[in-house]
Design a protein around this motif. Sequence first.
Motif, short mmCIF file in Angstrom:
data_model
loop_
_atom_site.label_atom_id
_atom_site.label_comp_id
_atom_site.label_asym_id
_atom_site.label_seq_id
_atom_site.Cartn_x
_atom_site.Cartn_y
_atom_site.Cartn_z
N TYR A 1 0.83 -1.20 0.00
CA TYR A 1 0.00 0.00 0.00
C TYR A 1 0.87 1.26 0.00
O TYR A 1 0.65 2.17 -0.78
N LEU A 2 1.89 1.29 0.86
CA LEU A 2 2.77 2.45 0.91
C LEU A 2 3.55 2.60 -0.39
O LEU A 2 3.77 3.70 -0.87
N SER A 3 3.97 1.48 -0.96
CA SER A 3 4.69 1.52 -2.23
C SER A 3 3.81 2.09 -3.33
O SER A 3 4.23 2.90 -4.14
N PHE A 4 2.55 1.66 -3.37
CA PHE A 4 1.62 2.19 -4.37
C PHE A 4 1.44 3.69 -4.19
O PHE A 4 1.50 4.44 -5.13
N ASN A 5 1.23 4.13 -2.95
CA ASN A 5 1.02 5.56 -2.70
C ASN A 5 2.23 6.38 -3.09
O ASN A 5 2.10 7.43 -3.69
N SER A 6 3.44 5.92 -2.76
CA SER A 6 4.62 6.71 -3.09
C SER A 6 4.86 6.73 -4.59
O SER A 6 5.26 7.74 -5.14
N SER A 7 4.60 5.61 -5.29
CA SER A 7 4.78 5.63 -6.75
C SER A 7 3.71 6.49 -7.40
O SER A 7 3.96 7.15 -8.40
N TRP A 8 2.52 6.52 -6.85
CA TRP A 8 1.47 7.37 -7.40
C TRP A 8 1.87 8.84 -7.28
O TRP A 8 1.71 9.61 -8.20
N ARG A 9 2.44 9.20 -6.12
CA ARG A 9 2.86 10.59 -5.94
C ARG A 9 3.98 10.96 -6.89
O ARG A 9 4.08 12.10 -7.31
N ASN A 10 4.84 10.03 -7.24
CA ASN A 10 5.96 10.33 -8.13
C ASN A 10 5.51 10.61 -9.56
O ASN A 10 6.20 11.29 -10.29
N ILE A 11 4.38 10.05 -9.98
CA ILE A 11 3.95 10.28 -11.35
C ILE A 11 2.93 11.40 -11.47
O ILE A 11 2.49 11.72 -12.54
N THR A 12 2.52 12.00 -10.36
CA THR A 12 1.57 13.09 -10.45
C THR A 12 2.25 14.29 -11.07
O THR A 12 3.38 14.62 -10.74
N GLN A 13 1.55 14.92 -11.96
CA GLN A 13 2.13 16.05 -12.67
C GLN A 13 2.24 17.25 -11.74
O GLN A 13 1.28 17.60 -11.06
N LYS A 14 3.39 17.86 -11.73
CA LYS A 14 3.60 19.01 -10.86
C LYS A 14 3.21 20.31 -11.57
O LYS A 14 2.78 21.25 -10.95
N PHE A 15 3.34 20.34 -12.88
CA PHE A 15 3.07 21.56 -13.63
C PHE A 15 1.77 21.43 -14.41
O PHE A 15 1.43 20.37 -14.90
N ALA A 16 1.07 22.52 -14.51
CA ALA A 16 -0.13 22.61 -15.34
C ALA A 16 0.02 23.86 -16.20
O ALA A 16 0.88 24.71 -15.94
N SER A 17 -0.81 23.97 -17.23
CA SER A 17 -0.67 25.12 -18.13
C SER A 17 -2.02 25.65 -18.55
O SER A 17 -3.05 24.96 -18.44
N PHE A 18 -2.01 26.86 -19.02
CA PHE A 18 -3.19 27.51 -19.59
C PHE A 18 -2.72 28.31 -20.79
O PHE A 18 -1.78 29.09 -20.68
N SER A 19 -3.36 28.11 -21.94
CA SER A 19 -3.01 28.83 -23.16
C SER A 19 -4.14 29.78 -23.53
O SER A 19 -5.31 29.44 -23.38
N GLY A 20 -3.77 30.94 -24.03
CA GLY A 20 -4.77 31.89 -24.46
C GLY A 20 -4.14 33.14 -25.03
O GLY A 20 -2.93 33.25 -25.17
#
Length: 191
Positions: free
Chosen positions: A18-37
């Motif tokens: 469970y802890l391994s899943f949670n830590s790997s999930w956090r590693n792949i979460t995108q840190k940056f987002a964008s908005f174009s306009g």
Amino acid sequence: MYTNQYFFCPYPMNQDAYLSFNSSWRNITQKFASFSGTVTMIEDFYTGQNDSSMGCYKFMSLENVDMGIANFIISPETYFVNHAVIELGDKVTGFYDANAPIPLIYPPQYRAIVMSKNTESENVTVDYFNSELISSDGNLKLNIAPSTEVILTNDQIFNRYPGNRNLIVVYGSTTFSIPAQTTPYKIIVLC
């Protein structure tokens, strides 16, 4: 009557998995987002600090047909790709920290980390790239060529391998594979 109820799982639960899943999930979460306009407004932003910061912060409003309006706070630390000067009417993309708290107002207001003027010949992405130079969402893989310029935000040469870092990537076309592959023109390392 309902004060002492606990969640019960009838199956044995492996806490390490469970802890391994949670830590790997956090590693792949995108840190940056964008908005174009399209830029509809640029003005000075008052930070509430002393007079020495007056004029150093900007308030930029972008409008997009699909997603509406978003405002960006531009600070002296905001990196402008290719050191482009942004003007009213320019089509731009603002990148911000997707994990940072934002005020619950409309239109949304973000602190810009990177701003890029949109062109037809160049694409820009800001993301974490792992040791194999694959983006955090798994959609883009970088193939570094001898012609690829790898620099810091102050335009100094970065002489190490850029993997496992947050990168600004300027590139052209990509392959139709999964993940898409590209040979970037320029990689800017966010230290």
